[in-house]
Design a protein around this motif. Structure first.
Motif, PDB file in Angstrom:
ATOM      1  N   CYS A 262       0.494 -14.161  26.861  1.00  0.00           N
ATOM      2  CA  CYS A 262       0.598 -13.526  25.591  1.00  0.00           C
ATOM      3  C   CYS A 262      -0.118 -13.949  24.571  1.00  0.00           C
ATOM      4  N   CYS A 267       5.535 -15.906  21.350  1.00  0.00           N
ATOM      5  CA  CYS A 267       5.956 -14.612  21.773  1.00  0.00           C
ATOM      6  C   CYS A 267       7.296 -14.529  22.353  1.00  0.00           C
ATOM      7  N   HIS A 269       8.366 -11.730  23.341  1.00  0.00           N
ATOM      8  CA  HIS A 269       8.220 -10.494  24.356  1.00  0.00           C
ATOM      9  C   HIS A 269       9.078  -9.209  23.849  1.00  0.00           C
ATOM     10  N   CYS A 275       1.371  -8.455  24.254  1.00  0.00           N
ATOM     11  CA  CYS A 275       2.454  -9.141  25.071  1.00  0.00           C
ATOM     12  C   CYS A 275       2.169  -9.159  26.283  1.00  0.00           C
ATOM     13  N   ALA A 276       1.921  -9.827  27.276  1.00  0.00           N
ATOM     14  CA  ALA A 276       1.750 -10.051  28.623  1.00  0.00           C
ATOM     15  C   ALA A 276       3.054  -9.552  29.381  1.00  0.00           C
ATOM     16  N   VAL A 277       4.166  -9.827  28.551  1.00  0.00           N
ATOM     17  CA  VAL A 277       5.458  -9.431  29.420  1.00  0.00           C
ATOM     18  C   VAL A 277       5.682  -7.827  29.525  1.00  0.00           C
TER      19      VAL A 277
HETATM   20 ZN   LIG Z   1       5.196 -11.812  25.376  1.00  0.00          ZN
END
Ligand SMILES: [Zn+2]
Ligand SMILES: Nc1nc2c(ncn2[C@@H]2O[C@H](COP(=O)(O)OP(=O)(O)OP(=O)(O)O)[C@@H](O)[C@H]2O)c(=O)[nH]1
Ligand SMILES: [Mg+2]
Length: 307
Positions: A262, A267, A269, A275-277
């Protein structure tokens, strides 16, 4: 002074087994309190205790520090909670996709709690003998979600004995806890794994498709092949107490794993850009149901933490 393992607790009496295998009925005097939590049972199955032998009654005087415990709210309204079991090596969440339905919300809360308490947990899908095509499809989907995260999943039937041997080998030599909704077959399963106990099992009410709380207190049984198994009363919901929102993502293993990609290292999320999630949820790498559970636990009111 003697030391032993609490194998049964009814609230007023505690059954304690000492290392020589003898059984002692004990009481408690005064109050034992756990810091920060109001519990209806200060001592639970799995606790190691010290007791004094007295001619009227054996009296527990000390509880050894717990390595972990599982706790549930006593009733919907009360603020006090009940320790279901302590010092668990291995938890098995018994899940049924039907008869009764176990929701992903419930599964995810249980898994998060187990992660928070550092208890290894497996998912056991019971009653596969009874599933129709759509139940089987549901089961397949759930299994793939949880296996992808890294949880071991077993399909079993406590009725027919299907895959009981695999469960036994997982349980060997450990203190094993079985948990899940009322009616999913915890006691039936234990009867199969350890013949001779003849635990009471219940009927599923067809109108509600749920159990009726046949087992009312936790009890620990010794396994012939080594180890112990704990039967517990069905739980309806699972609280998020003891879990701080800042660390919630630690208890969702796949979310935690990806979160170092992220943009912000703090983060949540939820609302942050890059945000990678959230991206992983969009492309299907993280199941939406898991993210929904995470969202629910992040947004729930502190007062309503017990569910
Ligand atoms: Zn995130
Ligand atoms: N068809 C089928 N029925 C099962 C299976 N396992 C359990 N049951 C039935 O499900 C009902 C509930 O089983 P229990 O073992 O009492 O459930 P429990 O999880 O111990 O319930 P509580 O003690 O109330 O928490 C009983 O009628 C069992 O016969 C299974 O594998 N297949
Ligand atoms: Mg039961």
């Amino acid at each position: 002074m003697k030391e032993g393992l609490v194998i049964k607790s009814t609230g007023s009496w505690y059954t304690v087994k000492t290392s020589d295998g003898t059984i002692h009925d004990c009481r408690i005097k005064g109050r034992f309190r756990m810091e920060g939590i109001r519990t209806t049972n200060p001592i639970s199955v799995g606790d190691i205790v010290e007791f004094n032998e007295d001619k009227d009654a054996n009296v527990i005087v000390k509880i050894k520090d717990r390595k972990n415990y599982i706790i549930r709210k006593s009733t919907n309204l009360s603020k006090s909670s009940q320790i279901i079991a302590a010092n668990i090596d291995h938890a098995f969440l018994i899940v049924t996709v039907n008869y009764p339905l176990t929701t992903t919300t419930f599964i995810d809360r249980f898994l998060a709690a187990a992660e928070a308490y550092n208890i290894p947990v497996n998912l056991v899908f019971n009653k596969v003998d009874r599933y129709k095509e759509n139940d089987k499809a549901q089961l397949k989907e759930l299994k793939s979600i949880y296996q992808n995260i890294g949880y071991k999943c077993f399909e079993v039937s406590a009725m027919t004995g299907f895959n009981m041997d695999i469960l036994k080998s997982e349980m060997k030599g450990k203190i094993n806890l079985l948990s899940g909704h009322s009616g999913v077959g915890k006691s039936t399963l234990i009867n199969h794994i350890q013949p001779g106990l003849e635990l009471k099992t219940g009927e599923i009410s067809e109108s509600h498709s749920s159990g009726k709380h046949t087992t009312t207190f936790s009890e620990m049984f010794e396994l012939d092949f080594g180890g112990y198994i704990i039967d517990t009363p069905g739980i309806r919901g699972f609280g998020t107490f003891n879990m701080e929102k800042e660390e919630m993502s630690h208890f969702f293993l796949e979310i935690f794993k990806i979160s170092n990609s992220c943009q912000f290292n703090n983060c949540t999320h939820m609302h942050e850009p890059k945000c990678a999630v959230k991206e992983a949820v969009e492309i299907g790498d993280i199941a939406e149901s898991r993210y929904d559970s995470y969202w629910g636990m992040m947004t729930e009111d502190e007062e309503l933490k017990y569910r």
